[in-house]
Motif scaffolding. Sequence first.
Motif, mmCIF file in Angstrom:
data_model
loop_
_atom_site.group_PDB
_atom_site.id
_atom_site.type_symbol
_atom_site.label_atom_id
_atom_site.label_comp_id
_atom_site.label_asym_id
_atom_site.label_seq_id
_atom_site.Cartn_x
_atom_site.Cartn_y
_atom_site.Cartn_z
ATOM 1 N N PRO A 191 0.834 -1.205 0.000
ATOM 2 C CA PRO A 191 0.000 0.000 0.000
ATOM 3 C C PRO A 191 0.870 1.258 0.000
ATOM 4 C CG PRO A 191 -0.001 -1.032 2.173
ATOM 5 C CD PRO A 191 0.760 -1.950 1.260
ATOM 6 N N LYS A 195 -2.291 1.526 6.981
ATOM 7 C CA LYS A 195 -3.643 1.861 7.447
ATOM 8 C C LYS A 195 -3.548 2.732 8.695
ATOM 9 C CE LYS A 195 -6.812 -1.623 5.736
ATOM 10 N NZ LYS A 195 -6.020 -1.790 4.526
ATOM 11 N N GLN A 255 -14.033 5.164 4.394
ATOM 12 C CA GLN A 255 -12.903 5.984 3.948
ATOM 13 C C GLN A 255 -13.183 7.466 4.212
ATOM 14 O OE1 GLN A 255 -13.242 4.065 0.041
ATOM 15 N NE2 GLN A 255 -11.006 4.056 -0.027
ATOM 16 N N GLN A 299 -5.654 2.426 -5.354
ATOM 17 C CA GLN A 299 -5.841 1.936 -3.987
ATOM 18 C C GLN A 299 -7.041 2.611 -3.294
ATOM 19 O OE1 GLN A 299 -2.084 1.757 -1.896
ATOM 20 N NE2 GLN A 299 -1.106 0.633 -3.571
ATOM 21 N N MET A 302 -9.893 0.559 -4.690
ATOM 22 C CA MET A 302 -9.915 -0.789 -4.120
ATOM 23 C C MET A 302 -10.186 -0.763 -2.616
ATOM 24 S SD MET A 302 -9.440 -2.542 -6.820
ATOM 25 C CE MET A 302 -9.324 -4.196 -6.134
ATOM 26 N N GLU A 304 -7.993 0.184 -0.357
ATOM 27 C CA GLU A 304 -6.788 -0.037 0.452
ATOM 28 C C GLU A 304 -6.330 1.248 1.125
ATOM 29 O OE1 GLU A 304 -5.287 -3.595 -2.446
ATOM 30 O OE2 GLU A 304 -4.974 -1.489 -2.910
ATOM 31 N N ARG A 306 -7.223 4.382 3.076
ATOM 32 C CA ARG A 306 -8.379 4.723 3.920
ATOM 33 C C ARG A 306 -8.603 6.228 4.019
ATOM 34 N NH1 ARG A 306 -11.192 0.903 3.147
ATOM 35 N NH2 ARG A 306 -12.575 1.610 4.791
#
Length: 738
Positions: A191, A195, A255, A299, A302, A304, A306
């Motif tokens: 990523p 996260k 998100q 991303q 998708m 990934e 956030r």
Amino acid sequence: MSSESSDLFGEIFKAPALSRTVPVMVPLPAPSAYSYAVPEGMAVEAGSLVQVPLGPRQVIGVVWDGEGDGVDPKKLRPISHVFDCPPLTKEMRSFIEWVASYTLSPPGLVARMALRAPNAFEPEPMIEGLQFVGGFPDRMTPARGRVLEAASSAPSWTRTGLAHAAGVSPSVVDGLIAQGIFETIFLPPPPVVAKPDPDYAAPRLEGPQTSAAAELREEIAKGGFCVSLIDGVTGSGKTEVYFEAIAETLRRGKQVLILLPEIALTAGFLSRFEARFGSKPAEWHSDLAPRMREKVWRQAVMGEVRVVAGARSALFLPFEDLGLIVVDEEHDPAYKQEDRIFYNARDMAVVRARIGQFPVVLVSATPSVESRVNGQSGRYRTVHLPTRFGDAALPDLHLLDMRRHPPERGGFLSPLLVREIGRTKEKGEQSLLFLNRRGYAPLTLCRVCGHRFQCPQCSSWLVEHRFRQQIQCHQCGYSQPTPEACPECGTLDHLVACGPGVERIAEEVERHFPEARTIVLSSDITGGVKRLRMELDAIAEGQADIVIGTQLVAKGHNFPLMTLVGIIDADLGLANGDPRAAERTFQLLSQVTGRAGRTGLKSRGLIQTYQPQHPVMQAIVSGDVEAFYEREVVERERAHLPPFGRLASIIVSAETRQDAEGYARAMRANAPHASGIDLLGPAEAPLALVRGRYRFRLLVHARRHCDMQAFLRKLMESAPKIRGTLHVQVDVDPQSFL
Ligand code: ADP
Ligand code: ZN
């Protein structure tokens, strides 16, 4: 060629069976989607990202809503490819249509803003990695031992990542691969950012921060659409408070998008986010390297990534599951895009949240009049933070009446300001001198014949940039070396600079304080964003005594030693015929003076003005912000100006004055009638000539509840056909009146 092989070729090249047709939105200025056939066996749904033939080219597109237009699929060209990418959501498609309709833009061009990374439509390639197989090396060394130990903490590694974690050279890892202790596997790409952890380092909130954060958390827990406005003075902890709203959204698995007006300059913001959440947000702005841009786009789609912190264009990122938008400095004019698609990202963020049914948080120390009014009427929920955090006090603000304390001949700094700068420097603290004008002087003229240097392609003066030895047009970028002789009368060395820019103020400062460390900051700085970030860091670390800057330095930075702010020309923005001139000046002056005293040192703001009685100046020094807003609101309401009425500006431009004016007049003559809507003009635009194009302006002024877009559409339809070099640009809710 045998008959068998020709059959075979026939089979291979047989046109695919075409089952049905779908509309496809292509990123072009077409009024609607085009129909394409779907080959048998190809799976597409509304939102699918596809490639389609268009004339001789292949272009990207989005399968749009609705059925095809009833044309026989065999008569249409087929979709050539479906990308391996999640489809644009219904929410995103509705948002695109809404923006197109509101701004009167072709939907394809709005869709294009959501498709800014075509190379990211296919999955990112896998990367090579290592997995521990088991067993022991033939010979155990301390380095090998460290590798084995490090490897046990995660299921898979990259070769260099493992070497780094073990503190050995990659060749040690290679040795273990050779012995079959590790095997090569393929891993998904890493990523762009880790996260964020909502509970990484929650702050201890104080006083009004606590209830403010609780209110926001409650809204987020409730779910659904709502708009909150955090209205709090600079340094009150607005950022800390909205971080709590972000944390709550992350806990709920959604998100987050944070919009910032000047993302390229907010390195400080990213580190602050990291300190709170344990990792940085992904960035999205025009200075991003293309490869990074593609990764962030992919991303975000998708799910990934956030959290994205971005400039206004980030609003069009197709997030997988967006649950909150924060618009920091919501009043900032930088949210208005005035190029191709004219939109205000603050307003469109509210629209996106409404369509997606999630909360949006607007943040400002000086909210726009529009947002204040929405807060008062209860459409927005206002959260107040009236005091600075901790022992930091707001700066003590004073007006310097320039009629009573004039500068020395040829200078622009009042002696009182000069004295204060000296005192500040003696204490080892920093001063910021603010002037929203790049270059050395805004106008150059010949003392002998009075000739003024004007841009050959625009109706604007050429601005002297002494450092570069150029005179430049700030409209179109035209430049020429600063001449020595007047082109009109030929006299040598009699050109005079009129008025100040930041470079000229720097010269004056150096005359007064030759030993001071001085930094000039404006968008003219060479070395781009990187250099600018370095300079800002240097200032924050105390490596400058006096900073002279344009609005670049006004935004969001924390300079701990900055205790004096001097406004060189507070009247500068007041006289430009813009209905928001007073509001804008108030916001800018509050923001700039708010740079001072953020860490508890006693601080001052000195405001040079020739109009000390002006309501803006009085509001700034009295601190009676409410009275100022009230007066603005009353004025706007009386004149039916936004948000009590609506405006649109229509700029007609052409290569000749005659063409532009003729078309604007014809437009007016053919205009439809609508009650509650006035059409004003045409008049020559204040900037009548830009890049060699003549400009005329019509202004549409509508009462609040009129359908202005319907009127504008009819106006465009009933106008004569646009020919030749003519161009018509509609700007709904204009921010600029030039
Ligand atoms: P604003 O966004 O309103 O300008 P900030 O959130 O930047 O205010 O806060 C100003 C300063 O005070 C920052 O340095 C911030 O870290 C600090 N601060 C604010 N609230 C707290 C808190 N509750 N605990 C610790 N520091 C805080
Ligand atoms: Zn020009």
